[in-house]
Design a protein around this motif. Structure first.
Motif, PDB file in Angstrom:
ATOM      1  N   GLY A   1      85.854  21.244  57.272  1.00 44.92           N
ATOM      2  CA  GLY A   1      85.231  20.309  56.353  1.00 44.92           C
ATOM      3  C   GLY A   1      86.264  19.369  55.767  1.00 44.92           C
ATOM      4  N   TRP A   2      85.880  18.725  54.683  1.00 45.23           N
ATOM      5  CA  TRP A   2      86.792  17.817  53.992  1.00 45.23           C
ATOM      6  C   TRP A   2      87.434  18.539  52.830  1.00 45.23           C
ATOM      7  CZ3 TRP A   2      87.003  16.157  48.936  1.00 45.23           C
ATOM      8  CH2 TRP A   2      87.941  15.142  48.689  1.00 45.23           C
ATOM      9  N   VAL A   3      88.728  18.303  52.651  1.00 48.02           N
ATOM     10  CA  VAL A   3      89.451  18.873  51.525  1.00 48.02           C
ATOM     11  C   VAL A   3      90.437  17.843  51.009  1.00 48.02           C
ATOM     12  CG1 VAL A   3      91.197  19.931  53.025  1.00 48.02           C
ATOM     13  CG2 VAL A   3      90.789  20.879  50.745  1.00 48.02           C
TER      14      VAL A   3
ATOM     15  N   VAL B   1      94.441  16.428  67.498  1.00 47.51           N
ATOM     16  CA  VAL B   1      94.026  15.111  67.056  1.00 47.51           C
ATOM     17  C   VAL B   1      93.638  14.330  68.304  1.00 47.51           C
ATOM     18  CG1 VAL B   1      94.763  12.986  65.935  1.00 47.51           C
ATOM     19  CG2 VAL B   1      95.549  15.206  65.058  1.00 47.51           C
ATOM     20  N   PRO B   2      92.529  13.613  68.290  1.00 45.27           N
ATOM     21  CA  PRO B   2      92.128  12.859  69.485  1.00 45.27           C
ATOM     22  C   PRO B   2      93.258  12.010  70.024  1.00 45.27           C
ATOM     23  CG  PRO B   2      90.396  12.775  67.853  1.00 45.27           C
ATOM     24  CD  PRO B   2      91.562  13.465  67.189  1.00 45.27           C
ATOM     25  N   GLY B   3      93.469  12.098  71.345  1.00 42.34           N
ATOM     26  CA  GLY B   3      94.509  11.299  71.980  1.00 42.34           C
ATOM     27  C   GLY B   3      95.869  11.954  71.984  1.00 42.34           C
ATOM     28  N   THR B   4      95.964  13.163  71.417  1.00 39.96           N
ATOM     29  CA  THR B   4      97.241  13.874  71.408  1.00 39.96           C
ATOM     30  C   THR B   4      97.057  15.245  72.042  1.00 39.96           C
ATOM     31  OG1 THR B   4      96.946  14.951  69.255  1.00 39.96           O
ATOM     32  CG2 THR B   4      97.819  12.701  69.252  1.00 39.96           C
ATOM     33  N   GLU B   5      98.187  15.912  72.303  1.00 37.82           N
ATOM     34  CA  GLU B   5      98.126  17.244  72.891  1.00 37.82           C
ATOM     35  C   GLU B   5      97.712  18.268  71.837  1.00 37.82           C
ATOM     36  OE1 GLU B   5     101.459  16.876  76.450  1.00 37.82           O
ATOM     37  OE2 GLU B   5     101.606  18.445  74.931  1.00 37.82           O
TER      38      GLU B   5
ATOM     39  N   LEU C   1      97.359  21.565  51.946  1.00 36.67           N
ATOM     40  CA  LEU C   1      96.975  20.732  53.071  1.00 36.67           C
ATOM     41  C   LEU C   1      97.348  19.274  52.846  1.00 36.67           C
ATOM     42  CD1 LEU C   1      93.618  22.464  53.915  1.00 36.67           C
ATOM     43  CD2 LEU C   1      95.517  22.169  55.503  1.00 36.67           C
ATOM     44  N   GLN C   2      97.779  18.635  53.921  1.00 39.00           N
ATOM     45  CA  GLN C   2      98.213  17.250  53.897  1.00 39.00           C
ATOM     46  C   GLN C   2      97.383  16.444  54.900  1.00 39.00           C
ATOM     47  OE1 GLN C   2     100.607  16.306  51.590  1.00 39.00           O
ATOM     48  NE2 GLN C   2     100.307  18.437  50.960  1.00 39.00           N
ATOM     49  N   PRO C   3      97.327  15.135  54.736  1.00 38.54           N
ATOM     50  CA  PRO C   3      96.554  14.321  55.685  1.00 38.54           C
ATOM     51  C   PRO C   3      96.935  14.560  57.143  1.00 38.54           C
ATOM     52  CG  PRO C   3      97.121  13.031  53.759  1.00 38.54           C
ATOM     53  CD  PRO C   3      97.837  14.340  53.602  1.00 38.54           C
ATOM     54  N   GLU C   4      98.205  14.866  57.389  1.00 30.69           N
ATOM     55  CA  GLU C   4      98.631  15.102  58.771  1.00 30.69           C
ATOM     56  C   GLU C   4      98.100  16.406  59.336  1.00 30.69           C
ATOM     57  OE1 GLU C   4     100.549  14.292  56.222  1.00 30.69           O
ATOM     58  OE2 GLU C   4     102.380  15.519  56.129  1.00 30.69           O
TER      59      GLU C   4
ATOM     60  N   THR D   1      89.353  17.730  57.745  1.00 30.50           N
ATOM     61  CA  THR D   1      89.776  16.408  57.304  1.00 30.50           C
ATOM     62  C   THR D   1      90.401  16.524  55.928  1.00 30.50           C
ATOM     63  OG1 THR D   1      87.980  15.373  58.549  1.00 30.50           O
ATOM     64  CG2 THR D   1      89.061  14.045  56.860  1.00 30.50           C
ATOM     65  N   VAL D   2      91.625  16.022  55.812  1.00 35.07           N
ATOM     66  CA  VAL D   2      92.363  16.086  54.553  1.00 35.07           C
ATOM     67  C   VAL D   2      92.656  14.665  54.096  1.00 35.07           C
ATOM     68  CG1 VAL D   2      94.359  17.015  53.341  1.00 35.07           C
ATOM     69  CG2 VAL D   2      93.449  18.213  55.354  1.00 35.07           C
TER      70      VAL D   2
END
Length: 123
Positions: free
Chosen positions: A10-12, A40-44, A86-89, A120-121
């Motif tokens: 969820g969102w935090v 993350v989309p587009g990454t491993e 938690l961080q945005p990354e 989602t952060v």
């Protein structure tokens, strides 16, 4: 076959906490090493935690060590990922996985995967 279903995403808010759950069913799921990954989309896909069947041996990569804690309850066929600070990354789809073959420790190969849960952060 091992079936895995994640929940708890969820969102935090930035700096907050979240606990993900993974429900396992099928072939003696409590006998396997299990792990958590994120993507993350587009990454491993990135490995973030592993736990042995005994629930005592765990492993986290340096990127999340001290913030992510993996645990399991074999009686309930559940695995958890407690995430703090938690961080945005940390925003990603989080997957649980089961390693049913012996590929070392932490496992290098996982045969079964869940469908993922979005985390989602943001502030």
């Amino acid at each position: 076959q091992v079936q895995l279903v994640e929940s708890g995403g969820g969102w935090v808010q930035t700096g907050g906490s979240l606990r993900l759950s993974c429900a396992a069913s099928g072939r003696t799921s409590s006998s396997y090493d299990m792990g958590w990954f994120r993507q993350v989309p587009g990454t491993e896909r990135e490995f973030v935690a592993a736990i042995a069947p005994n629930g005592i041996n765990t492993y986290n990569p340096r990127s999340v060590k001290g913030r992510f804690t993996v645990s399991r309850d074999n009686a309930k066929h559940m695995m958890y990922l407690q995430m703090i600070y938690l961080q945005p990354e940390d925003t990603a789809v989080y997957y649980c996985a089961a390693a049913t073959s012996d590929s070392g420790w932490p496992p290098r190969q996982y045969e079964y995967w869940g469908q993922g849960t979005q985390v989602t952060v943001s502030s």
